[in-house]
Design an enzyme around this catalytic site. Structure first.
Site, mmCIF file in Angstrom:
data_model
loop_
_atom_site.group_PDB
_atom_site.id
_atom_site.type_symbol
_atom_site.label_atom_id
_atom_site.label_comp_id
_atom_site.label_asym_id
_atom_site.label_seq_id
_atom_site.Cartn_x
_atom_site.Cartn_y
_atom_site.Cartn_z
ATOM 1 N N GLU A 222 0.834 -1.203 0.000
ATOM 2 C CA GLU A 222 0.000 0.000 0.000
ATOM 3 C C GLU A 222 0.868 1.252 0.000
ATOM 4 O O GLU A 222 1.908 1.304 0.664
ATOM 5 C CB GLU A 222 -0.894 -0.002 1.238
ATOM 6 C CG GLU A 222 -1.984 1.038 1.241
ATOM 7 C CD GLU A 222 -2.955 0.836 2.398
ATOM 8 O OE1 GLU A 222 -3.280 1.833 3.053
ATOM 9 O OE2 GLU A 222 -3.376 -0.317 2.642
ATOM 10 N N GLU B 287 -3.291 10.364 2.651
ATOM 11 C CA GLU B 287 -4.498 10.486 3.467
ATOM 12 C C GLU B 287 -4.633 11.940 3.910
ATOM 13 O O GLU B 287 -3.693 12.522 4.449
ATOM 14 C CB GLU B 287 -4.438 9.568 4.685
ATOM 15 C CG GLU B 287 -4.534 8.098 4.325
ATOM 16 C CD GLU B 287 -4.445 7.195 5.542
ATOM 17 O OE1 GLU B 287 -5.285 6.296 5.657
ATOM 18 O OE2 GLU B 287 -3.529 7.387 6.361
#
Length: 352
Positions: A117, A121
């Site tokens: 990943e 964010e």
């Protein structure tokens, strides 16, 4: 950042922003990349049945909406083995505590215990406090060894679009904001499986992170201010499409990815020039508020990819938090699921 920060912080960041923008005038230039229509590269993920994913008439941009019933998101139609993944994003305005916007790559749906990943964010905030950005890198399910960094911005991300890009190659990862590199992770043998290696899809989501996103859950989403809307445009997916579970890929497929990787390596954004590196160092000096590399309480021995700079180290506490503009941050953000289960309200998201 006028209009959404307390006066002392606003004045300090305004001065820093002006100085930083002036320093960028000759350091960066726009990337030469082709953008895609939504239907050429992406598919709705959730929220579209509730009308919370709204595509423009020309299909070149999309709005994600979070209300008290559900969030929304979309995902790439294919998985990619290395590439440049980019979008221009405008974040929700007004009171956004508990709101999370994410632009990231992942293969967690396929490799649940060993997923890779790469994250952008965006964490909302209360009135008077700015949006914060967090980047993270996971490889082979290394979620217990989070590599978070958090930053403030030199602009108001709710006023206009800004480009956020993730470059992922066999040798390094670069996170960009408006063609300014803000973070580089160079692969080393010592990282082992912590470096992302498997094909990943690209995701964009808007969801309720009440349990952790703002002050550790102290300030949940207040739906009095809903709907929360984030806009995405200038969608870029440049890389090698690949089947992650194909056991014996054809020679043609191998050659295709080799050619794509070679083309990617020669692109201007694949290398940080001396001018861009100077811009990155200035950004990190002025706007980085947390780094796992300086979090001695959490990681007494820095990770192998950490380039501990003595002049930078003195600006951080042993919790990894910076003294920048007097803003205090939690030592470690606990992340929640980005994609709520179908049919469940966003408040029911389980923590990872």
């Amino acid at each position: 950042m006028a209009g959404f920060q307390s006066p002392p912080i606003r004045r300090i960041l305004t001065v820093l922003s002006v100085l930083f923008v002036l320093s960028l005038s000759t350091a960066v230039s726009a990337f030469n990349v082709s953008t895609l229509r939504f239907d050429e590269a992406y598919t709705p993920l959730f929220g579209h049945h509730n009308g919370n994913l709204i595509r423009s008439s020309d299909d070149k941009s999309v709005r994600l909406v979070l209300d008290r019933y559900t969030g929304s998101g979309f995902a790439s139609s294919d998985l990619y083995h290395h590439g440049l993944f980019s979008a221009s994003i405008k974040l929700p305005s007004d009171y956004t505590a508990g709101v999370v916007v994410a632009f990231y790559t992942s293969n967690g749906d396929i490799f649940r215990d060993t997923h890779d990943e790469l994250d952008f964010e965006f964490l909302g905030n209360v009135h008077g406090k700015p949006w914060r950005i967090q980047t993270n890198v996971y490889g082979n399910g290394s979620t217990s060894r989070g590599r978070e960094e958090r930053y403030l911005l030199w602009f108001d991300p709710t006023k206009e679009f800004h480009r956020y890009s993730i470059l992922w190659t066999e040798t390094h990862i670069i996170f960009y904001i408006d063609e300014v590199p803000i973070r580089e992770v160079v692969r080393s043998d010592a990282m082992g499986g912590d470096y992302p290696l498997k094909p990943m899809a690209v995701y964009a989501t808007l969801w309720d992170g009440s349990t952790w996103a703002t002050s550790g859950g102290r300030y949940p989403v207040n739906y009095k201010y809903s709907p929360f809307v984030s806009e995405f445009s200038d969608l870029v997916l440049r890389g090698c499409r690949k089947d992650p579970i194909q056991q014996s890929p054809s020679a043609a497929a191998d050659e295709g990815c080799a050619a794509s990787d070679a083309e990617l390596a020669e692109a201007e954004y694949a290398t940080i020039t001396p001018e861009r590196r100077q811009a990155m160092l200035k950004f990190r000096h002025k706007y980085m508020t947390y780094s796992y590399c300086y979090d001695a309480r959490r990681y007494p021995v820095p990770f192998p990819e950490c380039d501990v700079i003595p002049s930078e180290r003195v600006r951080f506490r042993d919790t990894g938090n910076s003294n920048i503009v007097g803003i205090r941050h939690r030592r470690h953000v606990r992340r929640g699921r980005r994609v709520p289960a179908v049919g469940m309200g966003s408040n029911s998201q389980a923590a990872i």
